[in-house]
Design a protein around this motif. Structure first.
Motif, short mmCIF file in Angstrom:
data_model
loop_
_atom_site.label_atom_id
_atom_site.label_comp_id
_atom_site.label_asym_id
_atom_site.label_seq_id
_atom_site.Cartn_x
_atom_site.Cartn_y
_atom_site.Cartn_z
N ALA A 108 0.50 -1.46 -0.05
CA ALA A 108 -0.07 -0.12 -0.03
C ALA A 108 0.34 1.69 0.59
CB ALA A 108 -0.83 0.13 0.61
N ALA A 109 2.29 0.99 0.86
CA ALA A 109 3.14 1.74 0.62
C ALA A 109 3.70 3.04 -0.40
CB ALA A 109 4.01 2.51 1.96
N THR A 111 2.48 1.67 -3.34
CA THR A 111 1.83 2.48 -4.47
C THR A 111 0.53 3.65 -4.23
OG1 THR A 111 -0.10 0.90 -3.65
CG2 THR A 111 0.43 -0.10 -4.96
N ALA A 112 1.08 3.76 -3.14
CA ALA A 112 0.85 5.24 -2.64
C ALA A 112 1.26 6.29 -2.90
CB ALA A 112 0.12 5.60 -1.37
N ALA A 113 2.83 5.97 -2.94
CA ALA A 113 4.29 6.70 -3.77
C ALA A 113 4.16 7.38 -4.53
CB ALA A 113 5.17 6.51 -3.17
#
Length: 113
Positions: A108-109, A111-113
């Motif tokens: 998740a980190a 893909t969020a970046a």
């Protein structure tokens, strides 16, 4: 029949030692990082110039976060060594849940970046 961790005095001793020294190590790393940050590290053209005091503090915090994971891993190892498969299965399940949380959190980190 053994009743949980109370029936495992060896486990209690090992966990106490690991948590005591792990807490001391993590606290020392954080204190070192705070001292380096207060001293204005990095100064000059040092090999470790890429490593700031705040990075060292972050490493100490990471050590604190890893201590419970290490505790569960040690519990799994001791339960397997003592052939207490019921508690070993529970410890393995907890480690699996922790690992899945880490993998999904990192995914998740990214893909969020």
């Amino acid at each position: 029949m053994k009743s949980g961790a109370a029936g495992h005095p060896r486990l209690e001793r090992i966990l106490a030692v690991v948590l005591r020294y792990g807490t001391g190590l993590a606290s020392g790393v954080i204190a070192l990082g705070l001292a380096l940050a207060a001293a204005g590290w990095p100064a000059g053209s040092n090999r470790l110039a890429a490593l700031s005091g705040i990075d060292v503090v972050s490493a100490g915090i990471a050590l604190f976060i890893l201590l419970p994971v290490l505790r569960v891993a040690l519990m799994l190892a001791v339960f397997l060594f003592e052939r207490d498969y019921r508690y070993a299965a529970i410890a393995a399940l907890v480690l699996t849940i922790i690992s899945l949380g880490f993998v999904f959190g990192m995914q998740a980190a990214v893909t969020a970046a």
